[in-house]
Design a protein around this motif. Structure first.
Motif, mmCIF file in Angstrom:
data_model
loop_
_atom_site.group_PDB
_atom_site.id
_atom_site.type_symbol
_atom_site.label_atom_id
_atom_site.label_comp_id
_atom_site.label_asym_id
_atom_site.label_seq_id
_atom_site.Cartn_x
_atom_site.Cartn_y
_atom_site.Cartn_z
ATOM 1 N N THR A 69 0.999 -1.262 0.140
ATOM 2 C CA THR A 69 -0.044 -0.025 -0.149
ATOM 3 C C THR A 69 0.698 1.332 -0.215
ATOM 4 N N TRP A 70 0.211 2.220 -0.428
ATOM 5 C CA TRP A 70 1.051 3.743 -0.336
ATOM 6 C C TRP A 70 1.492 3.964 0.963
ATOM 7 N N LEU A 395 -6.715 4.335 4.699
ATOM 8 C CA LEU A 395 -7.130 3.032 4.634
ATOM 9 C C LEU A 395 -7.923 2.493 5.811
ATOM 10 N N ILE A 437 -4.791 -2.127 8.947
ATOM 11 C CA ILE A 437 -4.439 -2.132 7.438
ATOM 12 C C ILE A 437 -4.060 -3.314 7.093
#
Length: 448
Positions: A69-70, A395, A437
């Protein structure tokens, strides 16, 4: 992750939830018992060793660092920037930090990253999550009850004679002059020399840290379905929060409740936010009259009078923007922003906040998380850090209403406070964000 390694991670998180809440009190008692210097440094490092061990065990099991993920990539980017600034010579950046200060700062910046990735690799079973939930509530209740008992039953003189001044002053290098070595924010100065009021500091030995942790747990309790124990725990925790007399925490709780309402699509948290603000304002006004009164020593009065002459015209009204605390926060924030804007390359690690203060270096920015990071790691580090926090919030919005609300609250508090300097937040909240997350937070009856 194998069962034994996963179990170690869950136990480690539980130990951090409880242990960090009592860390300062235990360290002060050890100092009072004669454990000083490097021996006490080793004892105080238990939390770092435990987090490092849990992260290593998780990495050995996963065999890779999660970067899907970012939020993951920005966390890693921020860590890389911190390491680069740690390696850069201070002279290149006009910094003046000592090697010890650089080490303190590196640890300060990297702990949240380590906790986040530990959480990313951790999966909680429904049983383990329920146990951790009970620990969260139990910690909040303990903080409130012990803190309330302290301010009414334990004299301030007892604390002056305890190991707290030595722990903060001699061990950590934090010089507090206005209250015989105790942090000055232990007392609310009403402007009446004969009627200072004790603030709840609890086992954190800090009204601010205690208040911020209570906000996080209160949001969790409101996010759950109402039961007799969640309502009881929330009422006790809220009483503790009020007695900390921490206005930023009152506002952060209201903000968190509004975010929680939006995330859960229900109106009750909005009503609670409005009610909490009304109660908070009323309590701030009443606190000088109903709070636990204490007294200053003659030496403290001499110091406070001298300080008062340096800042004439400061209001004693806690609801005024011109009161001493608010004026100080605004002044420090403006000064820090000017430094970051005019020196965007940063000064290198150890030139901001407590880490600079502890090592005798001129503090180029203090209090605000964001200005401190801008000073230590420049605009690049600040951009990576803020990007990481925003990516995490995006997120979390899809995964946990409670953590979304708690995260938003801490982002707001970070404007005026070094929020990642509160160990419980840096270790526990960041770890829980990583768990959520990573999909490791069970979707049971934890939230309404």
């Amino acid at each position: 992750m194998s069962d034994s390694r996963a179990r170690f991670g869950r136990i480690a998180l539980g130990v951090l939830i409880v242990g960090l809440a009592f860390h300062n009190l235990v360290m002060a008692e050890l100092w009072d018992a004669g454990v000083h210097g490097s021996s006490l440094d080793v004892a105080a490092a238990w939390k770092d060793v435990l987090l490092a061990a849990a992260l290593v065990v998780a990495l050995l099991s996963a065999r890779t660092l999660p970067l899907g993920t970012w939020a993951d990539r920005l966390a890693l980017a921020y860590a890389v920037v911190v390491l680069v600034y740690w390696l850069l010579p201070q002279g290149w950046l006009d910094g003046g930090a000592t090697q010890r200060g650089e080490l303190f700062a590196a640890r300060h910046h990297l702990i949240p990253v380590a906790a986040y990735f530990f959480g990313r690799l951790l999966v909680l079973t429904p049983i383990s999550w329920r146990r951790l939930s009970l620990l969260l509530a139990a910690v909040a209740v303990a903080l409130a009850l012990l803190g309330l008992a302290d301010v009414y039953l334990v004299s301030l003189q007892w604390w002056r004679d305890s190991g707290v001044p030595g722990w903060f002053g001699e061990q950590l290098g934090l010089a507090y002059n206005g209250l015989s070595g105790l942090p000055e924010n232990w007392v609310f100065n009403t402007g009446d020399e004969n009627n200072p009021i004790r603030r709840l500091v609890s086992t954190f030995l800090s009204p601010l840290a205690t208040a911020y942790v209570l906000v996080i747990v209160l949001l969790y309790l409101v996010a759950r379905r109402r039961t007799w124990w969640t309502v009881t725990a929330a009422a006790i925790a809220y009483a503790g929060l009020l007695w900390t007399h921490t206005r930023a925490a009152y506002l952060a709780l209201a903000l968190g409740l509004v975010v929680l309402a939006a995330a859960q699509r229900r109106w009750l948290p909005v009503a609670l936010a409005a009610a909490s603000l009304v109660v908070g304002v009323a309590f701030v006004k009443a606190f000088p009259h109903i709070g636990p009164s204490t007294s200053y020593t003659q030496a403290e009065l001499v110091f406070l009078r001298a300080q008062g002459q340096k800042t004439p015209g400061v209001s004693d009204d806690p609801l005024s923007a011109g009161d001493a605390s608010t004026a100080s926060h605004l002044r420090n924030l403006r000064a820090g922003l000017r430094v970051v804007v005019h020196h965007p390359q940063g000064f290198g690690l150890g030139n901001a906040g407590v880490n600079a203060s502890r090592t005798g270096v001129r503090v180029k920015a203090g209090e605000s998380t964001y200005t401190e990071i801008g000073v230590d790691t420049g605009a690049l580090g600040l951009l990576a850090f803020c990007g990481w926090l925003v990516a995490v919030l995006v997120l979390l919005w899809r995964r946990s209403a409670w953590l979304s609300a708690a995260w938003a609250s801490m982002l707001a508090i970070g404007i005026q406070t070094d929020v990642i300097g509160v160990h419980w937040i840096a270790y526990v909240l960041f770890a829980f964000a990583g768990v959520a997350i990573g999909g490791g937070l069970p979707h049971d009856d934890a939230e309404a």
